[in-house]
Design an enzyme around this catalytic site. Structure first.
Site, PDB file in Angstrom:
ATOM      1  CB  SER A 140      -0.882  -0.119   0.928  1.00 29.58           C
ATOM      2  OG  SER A 140      -1.775  -1.024   1.086  1.00 29.58           O
ATOM      3  CG  HIS A 183       1.183   1.981   8.870  1.00 27.19           C
ATOM      4  ND1 HIS A 183      -0.207   1.968   8.467  1.00 27.19           N
ATOM      5  CD2 HIS A 183       1.749   0.855   8.007  1.00 27.19           C
ATOM      6  CE1 HIS A 183      -0.319   0.892   7.548  1.00 27.19           C
ATOM      7  NE2 HIS A 183       0.656   0.416   7.334  1.00 27.19           N
ATOM      8  CE  LYS A 225     -10.576 -11.412   5.343  1.00 29.71           C
ATOM      9  NZ  LYS A 225     -11.312 -11.485   4.116  1.00 29.71           N
ATOM     10  CB  SER A 267       1.452  -4.514   7.364  1.00 28.58           C
ATOM     11  OG  SER A 267       0.821  -3.135   7.777  1.00 28.58           O
ATOM     12  CB  CYS A 306       0.151   8.371 -19.141  1.00 24.73           C
ATOM     13  SG  CYS A 306      -0.639   7.662 -20.373  1.00 24.73           S
TER      14      CYS A 306
END
Lengths: 421, 476, 123
Positions: B46, B50, B250, B337, B402
């Site tokens: 991701s 954190h 989740k 993670s 792009c």
């Protein structure tokens, strides 16, 4: 052909055209016809001509040149004409920005960065291909999954094969054309899979590219899973239900080393978005009036950047008109605005242009949502065009004459398709 | 020759350890089985630093998460990768979830996480107007950041190499032996002798440990599918949005990535194979069904790409870091993670452990903490772009439309070590935008071919058998 | 002789008319479904002697590109397409080449020439 030299850049042009494919080249001719003197085409490839150079198949020019040409022949003819008309063409260059005063910022490795004033601008950036991400095909992410257009460039221009055992997803024209190309080059094309119950390409391509080579076309089927860790080694194909979801227990696996995607084109509107042009959510291209002018004053658009065409001749036709109007605009000629909005109604997915005016003859380009046999296209109560059949894959052109439009007194004309008995 | 330290695995953990070790006068080699750094779990996640309050205090994860979080600003200043502290919101969608937000806040504060604020519905919607109006409250955490994890890997390794790291790519350890007090690594490319060995092999750390007889643990791969959305949606959320874990969900996040795309995911599903990076129709539906309850404006039609990554999960669900029963052999396992967040803290911890185990650490006074700034054309002002193009015309040639990536940047990436289409893509973003390489792949291949002096047919997507084209077979 | 009814999809233009050819086993009796003369002619030709234009590429040395697009100057019998493509795989030409240059004159006695479909400059 003479090598295109790098012309001296001026600080202003009557018309600047973004994109040197079939749309941009024809727009330049149109602008010239309207009397524009200085015209600049900015193209991002090594040589203007766009996708035509890799479209080595015939089928171009029947309307415009009254003879059947291959893509490269069509491009070369147009480029020659544009050069003879004194249009400046710079390649390997990129338009970064256009401001409200039509100050165009462009960049190239030869010229560096330049800001140039345009009397009018024509957007002719073309389209790009939809990719796997857009249809989120499940499975691994190996090499060997590529768009049909990229495969076409690799085979026809760079001289490589993307693989030897080919599955094609989508029956768009590029996919059909590549089915034949790969076969002629010695690869084995195992089948073309189309999720819709009808083919998406032109009939002539179904016949000449599939039937001629006994390549099976599986309608209402899709690729349900991609297999292979490093290189693709198989796909699972399956029929789809009425919600277009694959029916897993009817699927089967096809060993292959390549999956070509021919699942449609999307107008290339990076620049249009940057300019905050009003876009049509159906075409994904700018909203244009009957002069092919966008929501930004003096900025015109034509070709695949506005809506996806299936024939280059129609691109040319539309672009000639956009170029003429841009040329007139640059010379200070203003035409009265449009007074009628075209509203796609029953069974019609879109119409271009989005507005028209009573006192002129208009060519309207449109597409239907699903196949029809024996149908009529109606423009409110004022005009009806009877067709023996209409297919989503084949763009329909309708000519509207003032004699019909003058009988209409509203401001929104609804365009419908009806089945006839 | 005997190395002081051999690191097995070039993910974010191995890369951070390598860079940290290069501060000292040591001979270090890093062995990576793929042909590019960060090509496994580190690439496919991701991309979140954190905030520090999610992991429980009392766990190793909990400690290293917050410690690692605080180290990223300095790394970012030195090494130049995509990173921004954008903050995150954990959102309560039902009144009975508000208590969970309070608990989360207390957990964070106990660990020393700063800046946590509870926002009511009104404040939440003022800051994030595109959230579902069902939102009840949220917990704001300003310490949360977003990062391009692959860029972090490249930057760390590039810096380590500048400071003397040896890199052995496309090389795998196939056996481990001892000669006196030297560890002999049998690799595909020959024997490597080292006094210390750090096992940072991610998903395969259990297999490496077993080869060494240095640990009896099992890594289970837990897959996470992620979906990238078109830049059209840029700005639909400003912060990373976390739902609270419920029985049904989740925890699918909405992540405004560093480069302006929105990413949604991940799923979390144990799989049997350490190679199963398939995305699925079920995963797709789970992600979009879940995300649309948080941000109704997100549509599956905006999806431009999808991928899946595998987390390396231990039974304990915690990290396992420390010396093993085998002298000189250090395990760094179970780095799931928040492993990316914790990586810099793990690296410092490993240096301490190595020192405890007897490795002599002597500071290198000529250590170069910084990398030269990379050119990122799209991020420059018009004036800077103009100057750059005038000085070097290859920055005036756009290859990827792009993402506005120039030929100069691609050549830079190849000279910095990119060997594959994916290597170029993850270093420069060429091919990462909405056309997914449709236009630029052939140009990037030309540049790889020219710079590396290899034929087109030798160019791969990501090493191994991932070839792109074959020669035409002339028949007749 | 058996009478037959055969269907063809017209490829003369994008309209794609559904053509129907009635044959008494000896000769064409009637063509139906066409909207123009070209369609009718196509149906007859497709029924008696189907022909196709072949477009492919040949290798080119010393040019700005490694492949030269070529085409048959006229349509050839449909069942000779692959033969011709295979024959063209053996061909290597040298730049410069101009549009219209004859690359192979009447190869395989196919009844027409293969010509270049664009210019390719020498580099």
């Amino acid at each position: 052909m003479r090598k295109l030299t790098s012309p001296q850049l001026k600080s202003s042009y009557d018309v600047i055209i973004v994109g040197g494919g079939p749309a941009g080249l024809a727009a330049a001719i149109g602008a010239k016809e309207a009397g524009a003197e200085s015209i600049l085409i900015v193209d991002r490839e090594q040589k203007a001509g766009g996708i035509l150079w890799q479209c080595i198949h015939p089928g171009f020019g029947l309307h415009h040149f009254k003879e059947e040409l291959t893509g490269p022949e069509y491009a070369q003819r147009f480029l020659k004409q544009v050069e003879e008309e004194g249009v400046a063409v710079i390649s390997d260059a990129y338009v970064l920005d256009i401001d409200k005063e039509r100050q165009v910022t462009l960049m190239s490795s030869v010229y560096g960065m330049h800001s140039i004033k345009a009397g009018a601008v024509v957007l002719a950036m073309g389209a790009r291909e939809r990719t796997r991400g857009a249809i989120h095909t499940p499975g691994t992410r190996p090499s060997g999954v590529l768009t049909a257009g990229l495969a076409q460039k690799l085979v026809n221009m760079l001289g490589y094969m993307p693989g030897r055992r080919i599955v094609i997803l989508g029956s768009g024209d590029i996919g059909l054309i590549m089915a034949r190309r790969m076969t002629l080059e010695g690869a084995e094309v195992l089948g073309v899979f189309e999720i819709m119950p009808y083919a998406n390409g032109l009939n002539r391509n179904i016949v000449q590219c599939l039937h001629d080579f006994d390549i099976p076309l599986h309608l209402s089927h899709t690729v349900a899973q991609i297999h292979g860790q490093e290189r693709i080694n198989a796909v699972t194909v399956a029929p789809v239900d009425d919600k277009l979801n694959p029916i897993a227990d009817k699927g089967w696996e096809i060993p292959c080393d390549t999956l070509l995607l021919a699942i449609g084109l999307i107008p290339e509107n990076e620049l249009s978005r940057q300019l905050n042009l009003r876009l049509d959510p159906v075409t994904n291209g700018p909203i244009v009036n009957s002069a092919m002018e966008t929501s930004m004053d003096g900025v015109f658009a034509c070709g695949n950047v506005v809506h996806i065409h299936d024939l280059v001749d129609f691109v040319t036709q539309e672009a000639l008109s956009a170029g003429r109007n841009a040329g007139e605009y640059a010379l200070g000629q203003r035409r009265p605005g449009d007074n009628i909005r075209l509203v796609p109604g029953n069974g019609v997915s879109y119409c271009v242009p989005h507005t028209i005016s009573t006192h002129q003859t208009h060519t309207v380009y449109m597409r239907v949502r699903k196949p029809h046999e024996r149908c009529s296209i109606t423009f409110g109560e004022v005009y009806e065009k009877k067709l023996r059949y209409a297919f989503p894959a084949e763009m329909i052109t309708v000519t509207l004459k003032p004699e019909f439009l003058e009988t209409f007194h509203g401001d929104a004309l609804v365009v419908d398709v009806h089945d006839r008995e | 020759m005997v190395y002081d330290v051999a690191i097995i695995g070039g993910g974010i953990t191995g890369s951070a350890i390598a860079r940290e070790l290069m501060r000292y006068r040591l001979r270090v080699i890093l062995i990576e089985k793929e042909c590019e750094i960060g090509a496994g779990t580190s690439k496919a996640n991701s991309g979140i630093i954190h905030a520090g309050h999610h992991s429980r205090s009392g766990t190793l994860k909990g400690r290293l998460e917050w410690a690692g979080n605080q180290m990223w600003d300095e790394l970012h200043a030195d090494l130049d990768f995509g990173f921004r502290r954008g903050g995150e919101l954990t959102v309560a969608m039902k009144p009975d979830q508000v208590a969970d937000l309070h608990e989360l806040k207390a957990n964070g504060e106990a660990k020393g996480v700063t800046g946590l604020e509870l926002w009511d519905k009104e404040r939440t919607l003022k800051e994030e107007p595109n959230l579902s109006s069902d939102v009840v409250a949220s917990l704001y955490a300003p310490t949360s950041g977003i990062i391009n994890p692959y860029e972090a890997c490249y930057s760390l390794i590039d810096n380590a190499v500048r400071n003397g790291l040896e890199l052995s790519l496309e090389n795998a350890v196939i056996g481990i032996e001892w000669q006196d007090d030297v560890i002999m690594l049998n690799t595909r490319k020959g024997r490597i002798a080292t006094r210390y060995c750090v096992n940072a092999a991610g998903l395969f750390s259990d297999e490496i440990a077993a080869m060494a007889g240095a640990g009896n643990f099992t890594i289970r791969p837990r897959k996470g599918e992620e979906y990238l959305l078109d830049k059209r949606l840029m700005g639909i959320v400003r912060h990373t949005i976390f739902p609270l874990a419920t029985a049904e969900s989740k925890g699918i996040l909405v992540i405004p990535t560093f480069d302006g795309t929105i990413m949604v995911g991940p799923t979390a599903q144990f799989v049997d194979s350490k190679y199963d990076r398939t995305t699925s129709a079920a995963g797709f539906n789970e992600v979009f069904d879940s995300v649309r309850t948080l941000v109704p404006g997100i549509s599956p039609r905006d999806c431009i790409a999808q991928f899946a990554g595998l987390r390396a999960v231990l039974e304990s669900e915690d990290f396992l870091i420390g010396p093993s029963s085998v002298r000189g052999f250090i395990n760094v396992a179970g780095i799931q993670s928040p492993g990316l967040t914790a990586a810099p803290a793990i690296a410092k911890l490993i240096v301490e452990i190595l020192a405890d185990e007897g490795l002599q650490l002597e500071h290198k006074e000529n250590f170069m903490a910084q990398n030269p700034k990379r050119v990122r054309f799209a991020a420059l002002s018009r004036r800077e772009q103009m100057r750059l193009v005038a000085a070097n015309p290859s920055y005036g040639r756009i290859v990827c439309r792009c993402e506005l990536v120039t030929e100069g940047e691609i050549v830079d990436a190849i000279r910095a070590g990119a060997r594959t289409l994916d290597g170029v893509k993850f270093r420069t973003r060429a091919g990462m935008g909405r056309c997914q390489g449709g236009f630029c792949s052939a140009r990037v291949m030309e540049l790889l071919s020219r710079e590396l002096n290899v034929p087109f047919t030798a160019i791969t997507k990501r090493g191994g058998k991932s070839w792109i084209v074959t020669d035409r077979e002339e028949r007749g | 002789m058996n009478a037959t009814l055969t269907h063809y999809l017209c490829i003369g233009c994008p309209l794609g008319c559904r053509l129907e050819v009635e044959d008494d086993g000896n000769d064409i009796v009637q063509v139906r479904g066409h909207q123009c003369k070209r369609g009718e002619n196509f149906a007859k030709e497709e029924h008696k002697d189907p022909r196709r234009m072949v477009t492919t590429t040949v290798a080119i040395r010393g040019g700005e590109l490694p492949r030269l697009p070529v085409k048959t100057a006229a349509p050839i019998p449909k069942n000779r397409m692959q033969d011709l493509a295979d024959e063209l795989h053996k061909v290597v030409v040298t730049a410069p080449i101009n549009l219209g240059d004859v690359i192979l004159a009447n190869p395989l006695d196919i009844g027409t020439d293969v010509v270049a479909a664009r210019d390719i400059a020498a580099v």
